[in-house]
Write an enzyme that holds these catalytic residues in place. Structure first.
Site, PDB file in Angstrom:
ATOM      1  N   SER A   1      24.453 -17.659  38.556  1.00  0.00           N
ATOM      2  CA  SER A   1      23.031 -17.668  38.251  1.00  0.00           C
ATOM      3  C   SER A   1      22.270 -18.497  39.263  1.00  0.00           C
ATOM      4  O   SER A   1      22.851 -19.280  40.018  1.00  0.00           O
ATOM      5  CB  SER A   1      22.792 -18.224  36.838  1.00  0.00           C
ATOM      6  OG  SER A   1      22.751 -19.631  36.867  1.00  0.00           O
TER       7      SER A   1
ATOM      8  N   GLY B   1      13.565 -24.970  29.767  1.00  0.00           N
ATOM      9  CA  GLY B   1      13.212 -26.161  29.017  1.00  0.00           C
ATOM     10  C   GLY B   1      11.751 -26.257  28.645  1.00  0.00           C
ATOM     11  O   GLY B   1      11.275 -27.332  28.301  1.00  0.00           O
TER      12      GLY B   1
ATOM     13  N   SER C   1      11.579 -19.845  25.382  1.00  0.00           N
ATOM     14  CA  SER C   1      12.715 -19.003  25.024  1.00  0.00           C
ATOM     15  C   SER C   1      13.459 -18.426  26.218  1.00  0.00           C
ATOM     16  O   SER C   1      13.823 -17.257  26.235  1.00  0.00           O
ATOM     17  CB  SER C   1      12.267 -17.869  24.085  1.00  0.00           C
ATOM     18  OG  SER C   1      13.370 -17.284  23.463  1.00  0.00           O
TER      19      SER C   1
ATOM     20  N   ASP D   1      12.984 -15.619  18.474  1.00  0.00           N
ATOM     21  CA  ASP D   1      12.977 -15.458  19.926  1.00  0.00           C
ATOM     22  C   ASP D   1      13.636 -14.155  20.354  1.00  0.00           C
ATOM     23  O   ASP D   1      13.140 -13.439  21.222  1.00  0.00           O
ATOM     24  CB  ASP D   1      13.696 -16.633  20.588  1.00  0.00           C
ATOM     25  CG  ASP D   1      13.023 -17.955  20.290  1.00  0.00           C
ATOM     26  OD1 ASP D   1      11.874 -17.949  19.804  1.00  0.00           O
ATOM     27  OD2 ASP D   1      13.649 -19.001  20.529  1.00  0.00           O
TER      28      ASP D   1
ATOM     29  N   TYR E   1      16.716 -30.461  16.103  1.00  0.00           N
ATOM     30  CA  TYR E   1      16.341 -29.164  15.525  1.00  0.00           C
ATOM     31  C   TYR E   1      17.199 -28.896  14.295  1.00  0.00           C
ATOM     32  O   TYR E   1      16.704 -28.516  13.222  1.00  0.00           O
ATOM     33  CB  TYR E   1      16.528 -28.073  16.586  1.00  0.00           C
ATOM     34  CG  TYR E   1      15.990 -26.708  16.229  1.00  0.00           C
ATOM     35  CD1 TYR E   1      14.828 -26.235  16.819  1.00  0.00           C
ATOM     36  CD2 TYR E   1      16.644 -25.877  15.330  1.00  0.00           C
ATOM     37  CE1 TYR E   1      14.327 -24.972  16.519  1.00  0.00           C
ATOM     38  CE2 TYR E   1      16.157 -24.623  15.023  1.00  0.00           C
ATOM     39  CZ  TYR E   1      14.997 -24.171  15.617  1.00  0.00           C
ATOM     40  OH  TYR E   1      14.522 -22.929  15.316  1.00  0.00           O
TER      41      TYR E   1
END
Length: 401
Positions: free
Chosen positions: A81, A136, A140, A192, A244
């Site tokens: 990536s 960040g 999403s 999301d 969360y």
């Protein structure tokens, strides 16, 4: 935008395809079987309701994650990536399961493990990932990555059966939620992934998390003379650090005490709050109850072409998220306050919180003035410079090359 402000760019499909394909070729020495993309999202209102049985109203951003992917004839997986990873990752499908994959690998590879676990004939593959969804930022980026990979695997190993209609995309979204919960260890709900897969351009997506049903809601900001300015505070934002999950756990405890499956099933919120004796559970439940009412009001206003009137509910949402749910931070509060002082109709944090982004509903043409005011406020507080984008209701994920 003023010259000193940072505008987060959205790539068009040609640019995204080029970046992902070039990375694939440079890493693996061959061309991919195709390129798939899925968008980030911004949530207009309805925060932390997806796991509480409530409504949310996200829409897809033009900012997308692009995945160039090729099928292999074995069980090995190679991932690379542009997300800051130094070296490509190599392992087996089994290495992508819960407790084994971590970081961006969990989001990129988790859907493969889940789809195979659910009986789809997923095998090995090579993938290269390029993304312009801010990392960040509470927009999403994780779901964009998961859903782009899931769409690619569905097409290459399952003839695209699931990606072809809403019922199949609902199943893909659920698989990506499993990947985020079980593999990545983030206790998020399903908003999301639904936004990435089930929206349509020019619309927000009203999601009822009780049954995963959706309704497309026209969102014509231009006709209303308005814009949604997204403010990336650049404050640290992480969902897997326990904060969360602790909010979700408190809501689940409150629901259990009230003998309902989820808090949004409560018929009499005022009476329910009186029955709770734990102060934390009272605060968390009160946010859920009041946020659900705000979503209902916003839906009524948007459906009646009165989009300019939703500002007070955006403001109320932020106050509740900052006070009762305690998921805001100094940067988000300053962004919201500065945007309002500069003339925004309403503003609030968006996403899971603890950093990330805020949104401001502004007059069309006032984006630069409001952004300037927010940037100046950040400088006065000694914060990192924020970044900005103008959100437009965009298309869902799919194959782009």
């Amino acid at each position: 935008m003023s010259n000193h402000l940072s505008l987060l760019p959205a790539w068009d499909d040609a640019e995204g395809v080029r970046r992902a394909s070039d990375l694939f070729l440079a890493t693996y020495g061959s061309r991919p079987d195709g390129v798939w993309a899925a968008p980030g999202r911004v949530n207009l209102i309805g925060e932390h309701l997806d796991y509480n049985g409530g409504f949310s109203l996200p829409f897809a951003l033009p900012h997308r994650t692009f995945v160039a992917l090729a099928r292999r004839d074995d069980e090995f997986v190679r991932l690379v990536s542009d997300l800051g990873a130094d070296e490509p990752w190599t392992g087996s499908l089994d290495d992508l399961g819960p407790g084994r994959a971590a970081g961006w690998i969990a989001y990129a590879g988790g859907p493969a493990w889940v789809l195979r676990d659910e009986g789809l004939p997923v095998g090995g593959f090579d993938a290269a990932i390029a993304s312009c969804v801010p990392l960040g930022a509470g927009l999403s980026s994780s779901a964009a990555l998961e859903t782009a990979v899931a769409l690619a695997l569905d097409e290459l190993f399952h003839d695209g059966t699931l990606g072809a209609d809403d019922a199949g995309r609902t199943r893909l979204a659920a698989a990506c939620v499993r990947a985020e919960n079980e593999v990545a260890g983030a206790a998020t709900g399903g908003m999301d992934q639904a936004a990435a897969l089930r929206t349509t351009a020019g619309h927000a997506l009203l999601i009822d998390s009780r049954d995963a049903s959706v309704r497309q809601v026209p969102l014509d900001l231009d006709a209303a003379g308005l814009a949604v300015l997204v403010i990336d505070t650049r404050a640290p934002h992480a969902l897997a650090d326990g904060q969360y999950a602790s909010r979700r756990a408190a809501c689940e405890r409150a629901a259990a005490r009230l003998a309902v499956r989820t808090l949004c099933e409560v018929a009499d919120p005022e009476a329910a709050l009186a029955r709770l004796d734990d102060p934390e559970e009272v605060r968390r439940a009160r946010h859920v109850f009041t946020e659900q009412e705000r979503v209902r009001r916003v839906i009524d206003l948007v459906s009646a072409s009165r989009l300019s009137k939703i500002g007070p509910d955006l403001d109320g949402s932020h106050a509740s998220l900052a006070g009762d749910y305690e998921v805001s931070c100094r940067e988000l509060d300053v962004a919201v306050s500065a945007a309002r002082d500069a003339g925004a109709r309403g503003a609030r944090m968006t996403g899971g919180g603890f950093g990330g982004s805020a949104i401001a509903l502004v007059e069309r043409g006032a984006e630069s003035r409001v952004a300037d005011a927010v940037a100046s406020a950040f400088a006065e507080h000694g914060f990192n410079p924020p970044a900005f984008l103008v959100a437009r209701a965009s298309a869902p994920g799919g194959r782009v090359a």
